[in-house]
Design an enzyme around this catalytic site. Structure first.
Site, short mmCIF file in Angstrom:
data_model
loop_
_atom_site.label_atom_id
_atom_site.label_comp_id
_atom_site.label_asym_id
_atom_site.label_seq_id
_atom_site.Cartn_x
_atom_site.Cartn_y
_atom_site.Cartn_z
N PRO A 2 0.81 -1.10 -0.06
CA PRO A 2 -0.06 -0.17 0.03
C PRO A 2 0.72 1.17 -0.08
CG PRO A 2 -0.66 -1.55 1.74
CD PRO A 2 0.69 -1.97 1.09
N GLU A 3 0.78 1.91 -1.09
CA GLU A 3 1.38 3.39 -1.26
C GLU A 3 -0.20 4.34 -1.13
OE1 GLU A 3 4.43 3.89 -4.18
OE2 GLU A 3 4.93 1.80 -3.92
N LYS A 58 0.09 7.93 3.94
CA LYS A 58 -0.24 6.62 3.69
C LYS A 58 -1.30 5.93 5.07
CE LYS A 58 4.01 5.56 1.40
NZ LYS A 58 5.32 4.83 1.47
N ARG A 322 16.84 0.81 -1.95
CA ARG A 322 15.54 -0.03 -2.39
C ARG A 322 15.93 -0.19 -3.95
NH1 ARG A 322 11.14 1.68 0.61
NH2 ARG A 322 10.36 -0.23 -0.47
#
Length: 350
Positions: A2-3, A58, A322
């Site tokens: 979930p972004e 978020k 990342r």
DNA sequence: CTGTAATCCTGCGAGC
DNA sequence: TGCTCGCAGGATTACA
């Protein structure tokens, strides 16, 4: 997963299902989440009515209306009030409906230390409470009929007054659910820690934020204090859209490039919301539907596949710790020729 | 100040 | 088929 687009989709799905509903009882699994759950919160939540469902970055924010007579002290000692079944108001799932909920147990018996509320009740005794949820990596927040079978990894259940349940499920338990008695205090705290929402961002603000740091673009975009809500997927997609290399230092960007990046972030997120977000593995919206934006990824997760613009093979390297996907030709680092053989080693030691 | 790594978890795919 | 390893959407903390 979930972004921002996924969280926004959950919020939009939940809004009509939750607004006006009363939370009648709360159950919580014994498993720890990212943030500690205070067992007393179940009692504090029971009887509150959902006023609104919102999002900030978020985070999912469920605004609640106080009960008519807020108990002076919501800690367990006040459990004698009313004629409610004391510790665990909901019939324990394992007792009533057979083998449905092995995990869900009375939170009273958990070994989690009793902590004070994160923020105290307002001066007048009357306050506007808030339920704040973060989905972490694998969180799901859905409304289903109360008799729907309970899935694995179910960690919080909020029974509603219409025979449905609001359920928080989280396989990896990177998510969290918290109750705050004082909504306003949390909000100002969050606003101090989070950057602006990534829509209609002030151009000057964004230029200053980007060009004022030597950090690379990937790190800047993932920094929630710069802009709230961008995660790994949309950071990569935004860089691609802006034709900027994710490893470029922010202070090497021209004003025009800063503007392009800002517009790319807004455009990518807007498009993703229209597609109900991206489903890689677990993500579902508040009504259980999956997202569709994963079919529109230009670079994310497409290592080795052709760039949709120039057909060069998409590259994956590591920035800001990342995995970062980009087209080595369309997003060539400034001052470096597109097709040099110099490859960046990004293995992380051991 | 920046960057990197480790951590909290479970599950899944790759590779042997 | 079965095992181990590395990696995954996030956020926070510690250390170089």
């Amino acid at each position: 997963m979930p972004e921002l687009p996924e969280v926004e989709t959950v919020v939009r799905d939940l809004r009509p299902l939750l607004t006006g509903r009363v939370i009648t009882a709360v159950r919580r699994s014994a498993f720890k989440l990212r943030r500690t759950w205070n067992p007393a919160w179940a009692a504090a939540l029971a009887g509150t009515r959902v006023e609104a469902v919102r999002r900030r970055g978020k985070w999912i924010l469920v605004d609640l209306e106080c009960k008519a007579d807020p108990p002076p002290n919501p800690l367990p000692e006040g459990r004698g009030r009313k004629a409610d079944p004391p510790p665990n108001p909901l019939p324990s799932g394992r007792g009533s409906s057979g083998a449905t909920s092995r995990e869900l147990d009375s939170q009273i018996g958990s070994n989690v230390a009793l902590l004070p509320f994160p923020l105290g009740r307002g001066p007048g005794g009357r306050s506007s409470p808030l339920l704040r949820v973060h989905l972490g990596m694998t969180g799901q927040f859905t409304v289903v009929p109360a008799d729907a079978p309970e899935p694995d990894h179910l960690h919080a259940v909020f029974a509603l007054d219409n025979g449905h349940e609001l359920r928080f499920r989280d396989q990896r338990r990177f998510g969290s659910a918290e109750f705050f008695a004082d909504r306003a205090a949390v909000e100002s705290e969050m606003n101090a820690e989070l950057g602006p929402e990534p829509f209609n961002i002030d151009a000057d603000y964004f230029r200053a934020a980007v060009s004022g740091t030597g950090r690379n673009l990937k790190a800047v975009l993932l920094d929630q204090t710069v802009v709230a809500g961008v995660g790994n997927i949309y950071a990569d997609e935004a860089c691609f859209r802006a034709k900027l290399h994710p490893g470029r230092p922010g202070n090497k960007l021209t004003a025009g490039e800063c503007d392009a990046l800002r517009e790319a972030v807004e455009a990518v997120l807007t498009r993703a919301i229209e597609s109900r977000g991206s489903t890689i593995r677990d993500y579902v919206g508040g009504s259980g539907l999956r997202g569709g934006f994963q079919n529109e990824f230009a670079v994310y997760g497409r290592t080795g596949e052709p760039c949709p613009t120039c057909a060069a093979a998409v590259v994956c390297a590591r920035y800001a710790g990342r995995a970062s996907h980009f087209c080595p030709r369309c997003q060539a680092p400034e001052g470096q020729k597109p097709a040099t053989g110099k490859k960046k080693r990004t293995t992380r030691g051991k």
